[in-house]
Write a protein that holds these residues in place. Structure first.
Motif, PDB file in Angstrom:
ATOM      1  N   GLY A 138       0.772  -1.224   0.000  1.00  0.00           N
ATOM      2  CA  GLY A 138       0.000   0.000   0.000  1.00  0.00           C
ATOM      3  C   GLY A 138       0.807   1.279   0.000  1.00  0.00           C
ATOM      4  O   GLY A 138       0.243   2.360   0.140  1.00  0.00           O
ATOM      5  N   PRO A 140       3.417   3.682  -2.205  1.00  0.00           N
ATOM      6  CA  PRO A 140       3.975   3.868  -3.546  1.00  0.00           C
ATOM      7  C   PRO A 140       5.486   4.052  -3.506  1.00  0.00           C
ATOM      8  O   PRO A 140       6.102   4.034  -2.436  1.00  0.00           O
ATOM      9  CB  PRO A 140       3.274   5.140  -4.030  1.00  0.00           C
ATOM     10  CG  PRO A 140       2.998   5.907  -2.776  1.00  0.00           C
ATOM     11  CD  PRO A 140       2.704   4.874  -1.721  1.00  0.00           C
ATOM     12  N   TYR A 306      -9.047   1.254  -4.998  1.00  0.00           N
ATOM     13  CA  TYR A 306      -7.886   1.772  -4.277  1.00  0.00           C
ATOM     14  C   TYR A 306      -6.601   1.844  -5.096  1.00  0.00           C
ATOM     15  O   TYR A 306      -5.730   2.665  -4.798  1.00  0.00           O
ATOM     16  CB  TYR A 306      -7.648   0.940  -3.009  1.00  0.00           C
ATOM     17  CG  TYR A 306      -7.278  -0.506  -3.278  1.00  0.00           C
ATOM     18  CD1 TYR A 306      -5.961  -0.928  -3.208  1.00  0.00           C
ATOM     19  CD2 TYR A 306      -8.255  -1.438  -3.603  1.00  0.00           C
ATOM     20  CE1 TYR A 306      -5.621  -2.243  -3.453  1.00  0.00           C
ATOM     21  CE2 TYR A 306      -7.924  -2.758  -3.840  1.00  0.00           C
ATOM     22  CZ  TYR A 306      -6.608  -3.164  -3.770  1.00  0.00           C
ATOM     23  OH  TYR A 306      -6.273  -4.461  -4.019  1.00  0.00           O
ATOM     24  N   ASP A 307      -6.411   0.988  -6.109  1.00  0.00           N
ATOM     25  CA  ASP A 307      -5.149   1.070  -6.877  1.00  0.00           C
ATOM     26  C   ASP A 307      -5.351   0.753  -8.351  1.00  0.00           C
ATOM     27  O   ASP A 307      -4.472   0.200  -9.005  1.00  0.00           O
ATOM     28  CB  ASP A 307      -4.077   0.153  -6.277  1.00  0.00           C
ATOM     29  CG  ASP A 307      -4.395  -1.331  -6.421  1.00  0.00           C
ATOM     30  OD1 ASP A 307      -5.498  -1.651  -6.898  1.00  0.00           O
ATOM     31  OD2 ASP A 307      -3.545  -2.166  -6.051  1.00  0.00           O
ATOM     32  N   LYS A 337      -2.006   6.175  -2.438  1.00  0.00           N
ATOM     33  CA  LYS A 337      -1.315   5.049  -3.061  1.00  0.00           C
ATOM     34  C   LYS A 337      -0.707   5.422  -4.407  1.00  0.00           C
ATOM     35  O   LYS A 337      -0.006   4.614  -4.999  1.00  0.00           O
ATOM     36  CB  LYS A 337      -2.260   3.858  -3.194  1.00  0.00           C
ATOM     37  CG  LYS A 337      -2.589   3.218  -1.850  1.00  0.00           C
ATOM     38  CD  LYS A 337      -3.502   2.032  -1.987  1.00  0.00           C
ATOM     39  CE  LYS A 337      -3.678   1.331  -0.656  1.00  0.00           C
ATOM     40  NZ  LYS A 337      -4.205   2.194   0.399  1.00  0.00           N
ATOM     41  N   VAL A 338      -1.014   6.620  -4.892  1.00  0.00           N
ATOM     42  CA  VAL A 338      -0.422   7.076  -6.154  1.00  0.00           C
ATOM     43  C   VAL A 338       0.768   7.992  -5.886  1.00  0.00           C
ATOM     44  O   VAL A 338       1.799   7.890  -6.560  1.00  0.00           O
ATOM     45  CB  VAL A 338      -1.470   7.811  -7.014  1.00  0.00           C
ATOM     46  CG1 VAL A 338      -0.860   8.242  -8.344  1.00  0.00           C
ATOM     47  CG2 VAL A 338      -2.676   6.926  -7.253  1.00  0.00           C
ATOM     48  N   TYR A 397       6.543  -0.009 -11.665  1.00  0.00           N
ATOM     49  CA  TYR A 397       5.967  -1.090 -10.859  1.00  0.00           C
ATOM     50  C   TYR A 397       5.953  -2.408 -11.626  1.00  0.00           C
ATOM     51  O   TYR A 397       6.118  -3.471 -11.033  1.00  0.00           O
ATOM     52  CB  TYR A 397       4.555  -0.721 -10.406  1.00  0.00           C
ATOM     53  CG  TYR A 397       4.497   0.440  -9.440  1.00  0.00           C
ATOM     54  CD1 TYR A 397       5.660   0.994  -8.907  1.00  0.00           C
ATOM     55  CD2 TYR A 397       3.290   1.010  -9.070  1.00  0.00           C
ATOM     56  CE1 TYR A 397       5.614   2.066  -8.036  1.00  0.00           C
ATOM     57  CE2 TYR A 397       3.229   2.080  -8.186  1.00  0.00           C
ATOM     58  CZ  TYR A 397       4.394   2.611  -7.683  1.00  0.00           C
ATOM     59  OH  TYR A 397       4.345   3.668  -6.816  1.00  0.00           O
ATOM     60  N   GLY A 424      -2.095  -3.890  -9.763  1.00  0.00           N
ATOM     61  CA  GLY A 424      -1.883  -3.793  -8.329  1.00  0.00           C
ATOM     62  C   GLY A 424      -0.477  -3.429  -7.905  1.00  0.00           C
ATOM     63  O   GLY A 424       0.399  -3.115  -8.721  1.00  0.00           O
ATOM     64  N   MET A 425      -0.258  -3.502  -6.581  1.00  0.00           N
ATOM     65  CA  MET A 425       1.011  -3.110  -5.963  1.00  0.00           C
ATOM     66  C   MET A 425       1.551  -4.207  -5.041  1.00  0.00           C
ATOM     67  O   MET A 425       2.527  -3.989  -4.342  1.00  0.00           O
ATOM     68  CB  MET A 425       0.813  -1.818  -5.167  1.00  0.00           C
ATOM     69  CG  MET A 425       0.328  -0.645  -6.013  1.00  0.00           C
ATOM     70  SD  MET A 425      -0.288   0.749  -5.035  1.00  0.00           S
ATOM     71  CE  MET A 425       1.227   1.339  -4.267  1.00  0.00           C
TER      72      MET A 425
END
Length: 491
Positions: A138, A140, A306-307, A337-338, A397, A424-425
């Motif tokens: 969560g 970045p 959220y992402d 998250k950005v 990413y 996603g992350m």
């Protein structure tokens, strides 16, 4: 008066009036200029120090404004009898014994005790790097944050409109930012809204809390994904709602299971674009079934997107909110998250019929989000920097995810099965059957890693154990090192 020894040095670069003010302040605090002492005239002091009279006037003006000096018309300037330090500091009482940390259960309401029992997502321990801790989720890529650009925007915005930024703004947020968010969501996510439907909030958690408070009564049932985003549970409990865990499979939330468990629920909280924590995308069939249920029961759906900015293959599915004009969907997203978790800015898009109620409720939470950050973020978006930053982060990413997968294939064979995802992350690292993921998470923590156990996000049942491995905030070489440490810890 005979002035105390004052030394001014023009070679330091510090303004002479500031040097003089600090020197006089130091003399006052040290007692060399006693309370009530009359100071020399500005003209006499200027001659004594060989500086302009304006220098002395500016120094006196500063000390008068701060309360170290007082002026009496026709009499002169004196050292204040009550110094600011005495007026701004309390008299210390004798130290009392440190109270025990135990809280009397009677001090909490039943709801308060229930909220306090919900474990929050853990932050790194004090002293550990907060942004680059493998495999923290969560967060970045703070190492790629456009700090110089943000600093320039911040400076320019403050210079242009600092007076406006020091006052209150509407509870729903800075209108130019709401316009920018509405335009962005229409293009990037297919959200149907006008700027007036956008509320600027302090991240997703506040959006969850506002939604629960405004739409739910005590005892109302709310569907939550299982496994799912555990901080949402705290918002529901605080509103007195009843959580109904609904299982998640390869198609996302199992709507038929929700209908069996609580067909008349008032709210469903879902992450359809990238389910947290499993990473699956809700199927078209499930999306239509969820919207049909909400329309039939006059219930609401809170869509947590959220992402969704970070998709690496193909086009993202459109938001639930935009699938039909009559959708009973509230849509939330976050800039934390950005850009940065410290920014604490997000948005909540509500149906037009709910705008007034949510805006009023926001007043009683914290009035509004920080004005300066909203204004700077508006400039960041409208000048094209936001879209460029998102494009750069997608490339970064994708490379970091690939690095994590490759390192896991080399070093975690037989210990953790890690497969790539298109969005996603974070990734899910599946453990062998029978391995306790909470014990594995504890071993990782002992090695200085943050790998959450999947079961920590599960309300019912014990699924196959897995670790959640974030990669966005960690450079590739540190990901490789993290994988090595994880392998050693699990062996």
């Amino acid at each position: 008066m005979a002035a105390p020894s004052l030394v001014l040095d023009a070679s330091t670069g510090a303004p002479l009036h500031a040097q003089l003010a600090e020197a006089l302040r130091g003399a006052i605090l040290a007692g060399r200029l006693a309370p009530g002492t009359r100071l020399s005239s500005t003209r006499a002091l200027a001659e004594q120090l060989d500086v302009s009279r304006n220098t002395v006037l500016n120094a006196f003006a500063r000390l008068l404004a701060e309360g170290y000096l007082v002026g009496h018309t026709g009499s002169g300037t004196y050292v204040a009898r009550e110094l600011p330090e005495r007026l701004l500091a309390v008299r210390h009482a004798p130290a009392a014994p440190t109270p025990a940390r135990h809280v009397d259960p009677r001090a909490l309401s039943k709801r308060g005790a229930a909220v306090a029992s919900v474990p929050p997502l853990a932050a790194p321990a004090e002293g550990m790097a907060p942004g680059r801790m493998a495999f923290r989720m969560g967060v970045p890529a703070l190492d790629a944050f456009p700090s110089e650009l943000w600093g320039r925007l911040l400076h320019n915005r403050w210079q242009r409109s600092w007076r406006d930024l020091l006052s209150h703004i509407p509870a729903a947020g800075h209108l130019p930012l709401r316009r920018a968010v509405a335009d962005y969501l229409a293009t990037a996510r297919g959200v149907r809204c006008v700027p007036e439907q956008v509320l600027i909030v302090n991240g997703t958690q506040q959006a969850l809390s506002l939604t629960a408070q405004v739409l739910l009564d005590v005892g109302d049932a709310a569907w939550v994904e299982d496994p799912g985003y555990s901080p949402a549970h705290g918002a529901l409990i605080a509103a007195g709602a009843t959580r109904v865990p609904v299982p998640v499979d390869a198609e996302g939330l199992d709507v038929e299971a929700g209908l069996r468990l609580a067909p008349h629920a008032r709210l469903a909280i879902v992450t359809p674009a990238h389910q947290f924590p499993l990473g699956v995308v809700m199927s078209e069939r499930r999306r239509r079934a969820l919207l049909a249920w909400a329309a039939r029961e006059e219930a609401w759906v809170l869509e947590d997107d959220y992402d969704s900015e970070f998709r690496y293959v193909g086009r993202p599915p459109p938001a639930l909110q935009g699938l039909t004009a009559e959708a009973r969907v509230l849509y939330t997203g976050t800039f934390s998250k950005v850009l940065s978790p410290a920014l604490r800015l997000g948005y909540l898009v509500v149906p037009e019929s709910l705008v007034d109620a949510f805006s009023t409720a926001r007043v009683f939470v914290d009035r509004h989000s920080a004005s300066l950050e909203q204004a700077v973020l508006t400039d960041f978006i409208t000048q094209g920097h936001f879209s460029r930053h998102v494009r750069r982060m997608r490339v970064l990413y994708a490379a970091r995810q690939e690095a994590l997968v490759e390192a896991a294939r080399r070093e975690l064979r037989g210990l953790v099965d890690v497969s790539p995802l298109h969005t996603g992350m974070h990734l899910v690292g599946w453990l062998p059957e029978g391995v306790d993921d909470r014990a594995a998470s504890a071993k990782a923590a002992q090695a200085g890693l943050q790998a959450f156990a999947l079961s920590a996000f599960q309300l019912q049942g014990r699924p196959r154990g897995a670790l959640l491995l974030g990669y966005a905030c960690v450079p590739e070489e540190e990901l490789a090192e993290g994988v090595s440490r994880l392998a050693r810890a699990l062996r």
